[in-house]
Design an enzyme around this catalytic site. Structure first.
Site, PDB file in Angstrom:
ATOM      1  N   THR A  81      -7.667 -33.439 -56.664  1.00  0.00           N
ATOM      2  CA  THR A  81      -7.741 -34.709 -57.242  1.00  0.00           C
ATOM      3  C   THR A  81      -6.728 -34.937 -58.194  1.00  0.00           C
ATOM      4  OG1 THR A  81      -9.514 -34.308 -58.519  1.00  0.00           O
ATOM      5  CG2 THR A  81      -9.975 -35.106 -56.166  1.00  0.00           C
TER       6      THR A  81
ATOM      7  N   THR B 148     -12.136 -42.851 -52.810  1.00  0.00           N
ATOM      8  CA  THR B 148     -12.440 -41.553 -53.617  1.00  0.00           C
ATOM      9  C   THR B 148     -12.454 -40.283 -52.637  1.00  0.00           C
ATOM     10  OG1 THR B 148     -14.691 -42.062 -53.221  1.00  0.00           O
ATOM     11  CG2 THR B 148     -14.013 -43.077 -55.146  1.00  0.00           C
ATOM     12  N   ASP B 149     -12.574 -39.198 -53.570  1.00  0.00           N
ATOM     13  CA  ASP B 149     -12.563 -38.142 -52.624  1.00  0.00           C
ATOM     14  C   ASP B 149     -13.853 -37.226 -53.401  1.00  0.00           C
ATOM     15  OD1 ASP B 149     -12.043 -36.714 -54.914  1.00  0.00           O
ATOM     16  OD2 ASP B 149      -9.853 -36.379 -54.354  1.00  0.00           O
ATOM     17  N   ARG B 150     -14.059 -35.841 -52.495  1.00  0.00           N
ATOM     18  CA  ARG B 150     -15.241 -35.065 -53.056  1.00  0.00           C
ATOM     19  C   ARG B 150     -15.205 -34.915 -54.419  1.00  0.00           C
ATOM     20  NH1 ARG B 150     -14.656 -29.161 -52.301  1.00  0.00           N
ATOM     21  NH2 ARG B 150     -16.636 -29.188 -51.387  1.00  0.00           N
TER      22      ARG B 150
ATOM     23  N   GLY C 119     -14.944 -37.024 -56.712  1.00  0.00           N
ATOM     24  CA  GLY C 119     -15.551 -38.174 -57.192  1.00  0.00           C
ATOM     25  C   GLY C 119     -14.757 -39.110 -58.048  1.00  0.00           C
TER      26      GLY C 119
END
Lengths: 153, 153, 153, 153
Positions: free
Chosen positions: B2, B35-37, B39
């Site tokens: 991210t 969003t991604d894992r 957060g």
């Protein structure tokens, strides 16, 4: 607002130097949902493909990126760059080559090339710069074993 | 994988110079699906936001980018770059500022800044380089009236 | 493989009944990156828009969905359905209307309509079914105050 | 707002009947960019996977969906439905099985199952309804040879 068949001034020649070896290579196909109204793969999708290249690069070094995160180490993206050379269309197959350009305990730089299936045609080039952070988002050195495995020839 | 709260070496200082005036500004909010894992907003989404910035930049110059394409002129992306300064989370509000850095009949460079709502905090910076092509994908000068309107102060 | 201007048999007439009141309404514009090679908004994007509708529906009930999750309550999607009536193109503006169809402490069903700006033209209809789970993913009743606020007229 | 491990009332039992044979099967892996802040694959991504299933279903019938569109035939999505049974995480591998449920010259319905690699665990089920339209978006019967090839056992 799609990607270009044409060249343009690059932000930095170093970023676009030949890929260092060893490279990892995966083959992909353009999804319908990755195209835009120009009929070609949208410029942002290349960053997903770079990410897939990194995932497989790590795996072939014996490291699952998912396991790295499960150990509390996150290689967050600090910079991302792509130079688009020729467009890709729905259902086109292509190669993503991924290589590590620089590595230190707190930082890694990956380089990418997208190529035609026979490897001769250059479709796109790019780089991503990553900083190692811990779960709270603070810059934090990666454990030695991770650095050693990512960096091994 | 991210975006990062940390800085890193930039590909080119020119790319990250202060935005030239006039800038156009829009306010956005991070979607859940962006969003991604980790957060936080995924690195590729910033390129969608840059594109939205360009759309509004053109509109406020009296040009609908959709109409530009309907006249057979396409500003394809030849390069895209983003430097991530601090993360964005679901439902966060932020500003996208867009400015024109260079313009010629065949090429345009846009610069972007993402900032906190009060304008003080720098979230991300980026640039995109565009080449004008016609419907068949050949590099082709933009009509004079389009160049004049995009470039007017 | 884009969305259709045409009707088709619906999976369930109940799902497509008129929206219950009160509805919440937001206005959106189609992003370039949301279109596909057919030139229209891709079918999957409608589910992002439904999600944005839910976010604003909760906010106008005095509930931030982000805060709900911060309390350890997750309304995971168990089912999603969309019926596409007429296509949307890049830069088109439209309305998303969101309403709550059913609510219990462990389950909620939302219904959506996408409409033209004047409210007369029906662009798409859909529903999503949500199950309340806790951080470990187990089905778990929502706290009373959350149920009361989501459900209030 | 992610997908659920739990069941819920289905819109129509017919939609969730066992897949008719023959089915086509592809294996996929969850991309990092397909996850959301809940840590699981986002609900909208399943519709991309269904689309990939259709693309390969057609290919194994001797039909490239890209060529179908190049002949001016578009199978636009009129309805899309997914029931989420258990979540998928980053880097998880899974199967997408695709089958044709109904076919007429103007309409086709596809059914899908996502399963664990050994085929025993059901991850998600879905359907999409498609209407054949021509380049101007008018409903239009598919040429006989396309109908025959899609429908052949």
């Amino acid at each position: 607002m799609t990607n270009s068949p044409s060249s343009a001034s690059s932000p930095n020649k170093d970023l676009l130097a030949p890929l260092p070896s060893p490279t990892d290579e995966i083959e992909l196909r353009v999804r319908y949902s990755e195209t835009d109204r120009m009929g070609v793969a949208h410029n942002r999708v290349y960053f997903d493909w770079f990410e897939m290249g990194r995932t497989e690069f790590c795996r072939r070094k014996g490291l699952s990126y998912r396991e790295i995160e499960e150990r509390g180490v996150f290689l967050v993206v600090a910079e991302a760059f792509c130079r688009y050379r020729r467009p890709l269309r729905y259902d086109d197959r292509f190669l993503v080559r991924t290589a590590l350009r620089t590595l230190s305990p707190k930082k890694a730089t990956f380089a990418y090339e997208l190529r035609t299936l026979d490897g001769t045609g250059l479709i796109a080039q790019g780089t991503t710069v990553h900083v190692a952070v811990n779960k709270s988002g603070t810059v934090s050195a990666m454990p030695d074993d991770i650095v050693a495995r990512i960096g091994r020839p």
